[in-house]
Scaffold this motif. Structure first.
Motif, short mmCIF file in Angstrom:
data_model
loop_
_atom_site.label_atom_id
_atom_site.label_comp_id
_atom_site.label_asym_id
_atom_site.label_seq_id
_atom_site.Cartn_x
_atom_site.Cartn_y
_atom_site.Cartn_z
N ARG A 226 0.82 -1.21 0.00
CA ARG A 226 0.00 0.00 0.00
C ARG A 226 0.86 1.26 0.00
NH1 ARG A 226 -5.28 -0.57 -1.52
NH2 ARG A 226 -6.29 -2.32 -0.46
N LEU A 227 1.91 1.26 0.79
CA LEU A 227 2.76 2.45 0.91
C LEU A 227 3.51 2.73 -0.38
CD1 LEU A 227 4.08 1.68 4.50
CD2 LEU A 227 2.61 3.63 3.88
N GLU A 228 3.99 1.68 -1.04
CA GLU A 228 4.69 1.88 -2.30
C GLU A 228 3.75 2.44 -3.36
OE1 GLU A 228 6.34 -1.97 -3.07
OE2 GLU A 228 8.20 -1.55 -1.97
N HIS A 229 2.51 1.97 -3.37
CA HIS A 229 1.55 2.50 -4.34
C HIS A 229 1.18 3.95 -3.99
CE1 HIS A 229 -2.45 2.87 -6.43
NE2 HIS A 229 -1.68 2.42 -7.40
N ALA A 230 1.07 4.25 -2.71
CA ALA A 230 0.79 5.63 -2.30
C ALA A 230 1.92 6.55 -2.77
CB ALA A 230 0.64 5.72 -0.79
N LEU A 231 3.15 6.09 -2.65
CA LEU A 231 4.30 6.89 -3.08
C LEU A 231 4.27 7.12 -4.59
CD1 LEU A 231 6.59 8.14 -1.46
CD2 LEU A 231 8.00 6.15 -2.04
N GLU A 232 3.82 6.13 -5.35
CA GLU A 232 3.68 6.29 -6.79
C GLU A 232 2.64 7.38 -7.11
OE1 GLU A 232 2.64 2.54 -8.44
OE2 GLU A 232 4.53 1.56 -7.86
N LEU A 233 1.53 7.40 -6.35
CA LEU A 233 0.51 8.42 -6.57
C LEU A 233 1.03 9.80 -6.18
CD1 LEU A 233 -2.73 6.60 -5.32
CD2 LEU A 233 -2.02 7.04 -7.67
N PHE A 234 1.82 9.88 -5.12
CA PHE A 234 2.41 11.16 -4.73
C PHE A 234 3.27 11.69 -5.87
CE2 PHE A 234 0.60 10.45 -0.87
CZ PHE A 234 1.12 11.12 0.23
N ALA A 235 4.08 10.81 -6.45
CA ALA A 235 4.96 11.24 -7.55
C ALA A 235 4.15 11.64 -8.78
CB ALA A 235 5.93 10.11 -7.90
N ALA A 236 3.13 10.87 -9.11
CA ALA A 236 2.31 11.16 -10.29
C ALA A 236 1.59 12.50 -10.17
CB ALA A 236 1.30 10.05 -10.50
N ASN A 237 1.25 12.88 -8.94
CA ASN A 237 0.52 14.14 -8.71
C ASN A 237 1.42 15.27 -8.23
OD1 ASN A 237 -2.42 13.46 -9.14
ND2 ASN A 237 -1.88 11.86 -7.69
N SER A 238 2.74 15.02 -8.23
CA SER A 238 3.72 16.02 -7.76
C SER A 238 3.40 16.47 -6.34
CB SER A 238 3.75 17.24 -8.71
OG SER A 238 4.11 16.83 -10.02
N THR A 239 2.90 15.55 -5.51
CA THR A 239 2.60 15.84 -4.12
C THR A 239 3.90 15.85 -3.32
OG1 THR A 239 0.45 14.77 -4.31
CG2 THR A 239 1.30 15.12 -2.09
N GLN A 240 4.21 16.97 -2.71
CA GLN A 240 5.47 17.10 -1.97
C GLN A 240 5.27 16.86 -0.48
OE1 GLN A 240 8.38 17.43 -3.61
NE2 GLN A 240 7.12 17.35 -5.46
N GLY A 241 4.28 17.51 0.12
CA GLY A 241 4.07 17.42 1.55
C GLY A 241 3.73 16.01 1.99
N GLY A 242 4.44 15.51 3.02
CA GLY A 242 4.11 14.21 3.59
C GLY A 242 4.89 13.04 3.03
N ARG A 243 5.69 13.25 1.99
CA ARG A 243 6.42 12.12 1.41
C ARG A 243 7.38 11.50 2.42
NH1 ARG A 243 9.75 12.95 -3.50
NH2 ARG A 243 10.05 15.07 -2.74
N GLU A 244 7.95 12.33 3.30
CA GLU A 244 8.90 11.78 4.27
C GLU A 244 8.24 10.74 5.17
OE1 GLU A 244 8.04 16.04 5.81
OE2 GLU A 244 7.77 14.87 3.98
N TYR A 245 6.96 10.96 5.48
CA TYR A 245 6.27 10.03 6.39
C TYR A 245 5.99 8.70 5.72
CZ TYR A 245 5.93 14.37 8.87
OH TYR A 245 6.26 15.54 9.49
N VAL A 246 5.76 8.73 4.41
CA VAL A 246 5.59 7.48 3.67
C VAL A 246 6.90 6.69 3.72
CG1 VAL A 246 4.91 6.42 1.49
CG2 VAL A 246 3.93 8.63 2.14
#
Length: 373
Positions: A226-246
């Motif tokens: 789940r976490l690896e897929h969430a990180l993929e979505l963060f990257a796809a959406n250029s989401t910066q905030g919160g990546r460290e917690y993933v």
């Protein structure tokens, strides 16, 4: 143009929304037409909330409320105050002060008769603030009331329902009820994917919360997926905030799966992301704990980093709500690993969370996860 801006916001295209809004806000300021100015400020504050720009969001939402009250635009005033409640509590870590001013937001909401979704958003954001203040029983009451109103007024499959569900999952995380948090988060994620699409930024934030709950409930393999897929979505959406917690959660999952090399890589990435945004004492305490656990797994000396964990946790105490005298440092650390949904979507607090305001960040998000509507 305001409708187009909102369409970008609903689609999770926050940067595009800000670009479209800029000339509208400039025109509103030039014409001095207060109702339009208030609406434009509300829209910009909401977009900034979703991108995690807490200070800018607070400034715009506060100004939007003032201008709207002057213009007699009660709906915009109520929504601005409601979303600012979420921003102050979840993103600026000032839950106690935000709750002291919540009465004004409630009064403005009550001035707008028949607006049940507006009342539901306020209750969602109030619930997020109550979680951050350690008032879990009150938070459950507020979030449950928000959920019931949304389901009745908007339907069971509306994304606003997912936002509040995500925040209830965040509440269960705060209460160490990890299996219940995972079940609630999975329900919120399924609804978000169905109503907003599988690649929406909110889906990434909620899936992060789900992964964190799975890890804490002793299911590191499922958590890692789940976490690896969430990180993929963060990257796809250029989401910066919160990546460290993933990356923190991925690192701890790797340790549980006896893979210290991968854990070290994730902790190093989390450290770099934390340093890039300037860091904070609570996250740095979490980082020291991570390296301490890594050293133990490798059978090496924890070194100075791990030995200062307790000192960092003491330093992090001001981040805990002033009313939470019973809240342990471990509990304070745990809240870094879960997202709440914003007033209308996820946003991240220490990381993300959801406002009813459209956010979950982090620790932003769902809006309504650490989310506002």
């Amino acid at each position: 143009m305001l409708a187009r801006t909102k369409a970008h916001e609903d689609a999770g295209q926050y940067a595009q929304g800000l670009t479209v809004l800029a000339p509208v806000l400039a025109d509103a300021e030039l014409t001095a037409y207060k109702p339009l100015h208030a609406e434009a400020l509300l829209r910009r504050g909401s977009l900034e909330m979703n991108t995690g720009d807490a200070n800018a969001a607070h400034a715009d939402l506060e100004q939007a409320a003032r201008v709207a009250i002057t213009a007699g635009h009660d709906t915009v005033a109520a929504q601005s105050l409601s979303r600012d409640l979420f921003v102050r509590a979840a993103l600026l870590h000032a839950a106690a002060a935000a709750l002291e001013d919540a009465g004004m937001a409630q009064a403005m909401v009550e001035r707008v008769p028949g607006e049940q979704p507006l009342r539901a958003e306020f209750l969602n954001n109030l619930g997020v603030a109550q979680i951050d203040a350690g008032k879990y029983a009150q938070a459950l009451e507020s979030l449950s009331a928000s959920l019931a109103i949304k389901q009745d007024a908007l339907g069971e499959d509306h994304p606003e329902v997912a936002y509040t569900l995500a925040n209830i999952g965040y509440l269960k995380m705060a209460e160490y009820r990890y299996e219940e948090a995972a079940a609630t988060s999975e329900r919120a994620l399924t609804l978000t994917q169905r109503s907003l699409g599988p690649t929406h930024p909110t889906a990434g934030v909620i899936e992060y919360t789900l992964g964190s709950a799975l890890r804490k409930s002793g299911k590191p393999s499922l958590a890692r997926q789940r976490l690896e897929h969430a990180l993929e979505l963060f990257a796809a959406n250029s989401t910066q905030g919160g990546r460290e917690y993933v990356h923190f959660d991925l690192g701890f999952s790797a340790l549980a799966l006896h893979d210290p090399m991968q854990a070290a890589q994730h902790f190093a990435t989390a450290a770099a992301l934390t340093a890039a945004r300037g860091g904070d004492k609570l996250t740095e305490a979490y980082l020291h704990e991570a390296y301490g656990d890594l050293a133990q797994a490798q059978g090496t000396s924890p070194g100075p980093a791990a030995s200062t964990v307790s000192r960092w946790r003491c330093a992090a105490k001001p981040w805990a709500p002033s009313t939470s005298t019973s809240r342990t440092p471990a509990c304070a650390t745990a809240r870094c690993c879960c997202a709440r949904v914003r007033p209308t979507r996820p946003s991240w607090s220490c990381a993300p969370r959801w406002r009813s305001a459209r956010r979950p960040s982090p620790p932003a998000a769902p809006r309504s996860p650490r989310t506002s509507s």
